[in-house]
Design an enzyme around this catalytic site. Structure first.
Site, PDB file in Angstrom:
ATOM      1  N   HIS A  51       0.841  -1.203   0.000  1.00  0.00           N
ATOM      2  CA  HIS A  51       0.000   0.000   0.000  1.00  0.00           C
ATOM      3  C   HIS A  51       0.880   1.259   0.000  1.00  0.00           C
ATOM      4  O   HIS A  51       0.605   2.226  -0.714  1.00  0.00           O
ATOM      5  CB  HIS A  51      -0.866   0.063   1.267  1.00  0.00           C
ATOM      6  CG  HIS A  51      -1.878  -1.033   1.411  1.00  0.00           C
ATOM      7  ND1 HIS A  51      -1.890  -1.899   2.476  1.00  0.00           N
ATOM      8  CD2 HIS A  51      -2.931  -1.393   0.640  1.00  0.00           C
ATOM      9  CE1 HIS A  51      -2.907  -2.734   2.372  1.00  0.00           C
ATOM     10  NE2 HIS A  51      -3.549  -2.469   1.249  1.00  0.00           N
ATOM     11  N   LYS A  63     -15.064  -8.377   4.212  1.00  0.00           N
ATOM     12  CA  LYS A  63     -14.513  -9.394   5.115  1.00  0.00           C
ATOM     13  C   LYS A  63     -14.442  -8.817   6.532  1.00  0.00           C
ATOM     14  O   LYS A  63     -14.299  -7.604   6.682  1.00  0.00           O
ATOM     15  CB  LYS A  63     -13.134  -9.830   4.608  1.00  0.00           C
ATOM     16  CG  LYS A  63     -12.259  -8.658   4.173  1.00  0.00           C
ATOM     17  CD  LYS A  63     -11.529  -8.866   2.867  1.00  0.00           C
ATOM     18  CE  LYS A  63     -11.024  -7.505   2.371  1.00  0.00           C
ATOM     19  NZ  LYS A  63     -10.253  -7.512   1.186  1.00  0.00           N
ATOM     20  N   ARG A 102      -2.133  -6.123  -8.327  1.00  0.00           N
ATOM     21  CA  ARG A 102      -0.990  -6.989  -8.049  1.00  0.00           C
ATOM     22  C   ARG A 102      -0.920  -8.091  -9.100  1.00  0.00           C
ATOM     23  O   ARG A 102      -0.153  -8.043 -10.026  1.00  0.00           O
ATOM     24  CB  ARG A 102      -1.105  -7.591  -6.646  1.00  0.00           C
ATOM     25  CG  ARG A 102      -0.902  -6.597  -5.530  1.00  0.00           C
ATOM     26  CD  ARG A 102      -1.364  -7.156  -4.222  1.00  0.00           C
ATOM     27  NE  ARG A 102      -2.753  -7.604  -4.331  1.00  0.00           N
ATOM     28  CZ  ARG A 102      -3.499  -8.014  -3.329  1.00  0.00           C
ATOM     29  NH1 ARG A 102      -2.989  -8.087  -2.136  1.00  0.00           N
ATOM     30  NH2 ARG A 102      -4.753  -8.375  -3.506  1.00  0.00           N
ATOM     31  N   SER A 161      -2.569  -7.986   2.934  1.00  0.00           N
ATOM     32  CA  SER A 161      -2.766  -7.859   4.389  1.00  0.00           C
ATOM     33  C   SER A 161      -3.110  -9.212   5.001  1.00  0.00           C
ATOM     34  O   SER A 161      -2.680  -9.536   6.110  1.00  0.00           O
ATOM     35  CB  SER A 161      -3.897  -6.871   4.687  1.00  0.00           C
ATOM     36  OG  SER A 161      -3.592  -5.610   4.167  1.00  0.00           O
TER      37      SER A 161
HETATM   38  O1  PNS Z   1      -8.861  -3.297   0.315  1.00  0.00           O
HETATM   39  P1  PNS Z   1     -10.116  -3.801  -0.305  1.00  0.00           P
HETATM   40  O2  PNS Z   1     -10.902  -4.618   0.689  1.00  0.00           O
HETATM   41  O3  PNS Z   1      -9.857  -4.546  -1.585  1.00  0.00           O
HETATM   42  O4  PNS Z   1     -11.019  -2.518  -0.682  1.00  0.00           O
HETATM   43  C1  PNS Z   1     -12.302  -2.658  -1.259  1.00  0.00           C
HETATM   44  C2  PNS Z   1     -13.103  -1.364  -1.140  1.00  0.00           C
HETATM   45  C3  PNS Z   1     -13.190  -0.966   0.315  1.00  0.00           C
HETATM   46  C4  PNS Z   1     -12.435  -0.269  -1.919  1.00  0.00           C
HETATM   47  C5  PNS Z   1     -14.532  -1.597  -1.706  1.00  0.00           C
HETATM   48  O5  PNS Z   1     -15.053  -2.767  -1.161  1.00  0.00           O
HETATM   49  C6  PNS Z   1     -15.483  -0.441  -1.393  1.00  0.00           C
HETATM   50  O6  PNS Z   1     -15.336   0.649  -1.884  1.00  0.00           O
HETATM   51  N1  PNS Z   1     -16.493  -0.696  -0.579  1.00  0.00           N
HETATM   52  C7  PNS Z   1     -17.479   0.293  -0.220  1.00  0.00           C
HETATM   53  C8  PNS Z   1     -18.829  -0.052  -0.842  1.00  0.00           C
HETATM   54  C9  PNS Z   1     -18.906   0.334  -2.304  1.00  0.00           C
HETATM   55  O7  PNS Z   1     -18.740   1.463  -2.676  1.00  0.00           O
HETATM   56  N2  PNS Z   1     -19.197  -0.666  -3.156  1.00  0.00           N
HETATM   57  C10 PNS Z   1     -19.395  -0.422  -4.579  1.00  0.00           C
HETATM   58  C11 PNS Z   1     -18.101  -0.458  -5.362  1.00  0.00           C
HETATM   59  S1  PNS Z   1     -18.116  -1.948  -6.251  1.00  0.00           S
END
Ligand code: PNS
Length: 169
Positions: free
Chosen positions: A19, A43, A94, A132
């Protein structure tokens, strides 16, 4: 449109050198960068939202990154991005297996607001395996994660696992 400000969203449970590499590179491209930590990821997180914000701020400080604000959000990322008036969403890519999910997310977010672009950064080769979840698994069993996360993050992991195992760290 000239892209000036960006948001880098994620679970950051916890932040890793992968990150941090993206933050460093995105900082060069955008005049302002915001790290946005989702309060309720898909999760179950190891760290609470307040802990993830605090650990992320501490990790940035430890590695000497300044001028990046860390915030938390609940609900849709695009609403958070709009409320901060940013032009772009930053995500890291990645391995191949990231692609489908990232593609789906980018298209959904563009559908929700076509003015906000998603910009992908290819991970540095040495972090392409890093996640992570892997860091947590290694540290849960007492492994050395010092090449994956800053010291303060490793210490937070030690404290968290000691707390979960009912021991003082
Ligand atoms: O680090 P991650 O878990 O891959 O991040 C994922 C994240 C948090 C960016 C994504 O799940 C998110 O934005 N969640 C908030 C809900 C949302 O906006 N969902 C619609 C986008 S598909």
């Amino acid at each position: 449109m000239t892209i000036t400000s960006a948001i880098y969203p994620g679970s950051f449970d916890p932040i890793t050198y992968g990150h941090i590499d993206i933050v460093r590179r995105a900082k060069k491209l955008f005049s302002s960068l915001l790290i946005a930590i989702v309060a309720n990821p898909n999760k179950t997180p190891l760290f609470s939202i307040d802990e993830r914000v605090a650990i992320t701020e501490e990790a940035l400080k430890e590695v000497g990154i300044t001028g990046v604000e860390v915030i938390s959000y609940d609900g849709l990322l695009i609403d958070c991005a709009k409320s901060y008036g940013v032009d772009a969403i930053v995500r890291g890519l990645r391995v191949n297996s990231d692609f489908d999910y990232e593609f789906q997310m980018a298209l959904t977010n563009r559908d929700l607001d076509s003015d906000i672009e998603t910009v992908f950064f290819m991970t540095a080769g040495r972090y392409s395996f890093l996640a992570s979840s892997i860091v947590k698994e290694v540290k849960r069993y007492g492994g050395d994660v010092s090449s994956f996360v800053p010291k303060c993050v490793e210490q937070a992991l030690v404290r968290k696992f000691a707390e979960l195992n009912g021991k003082a760290a």
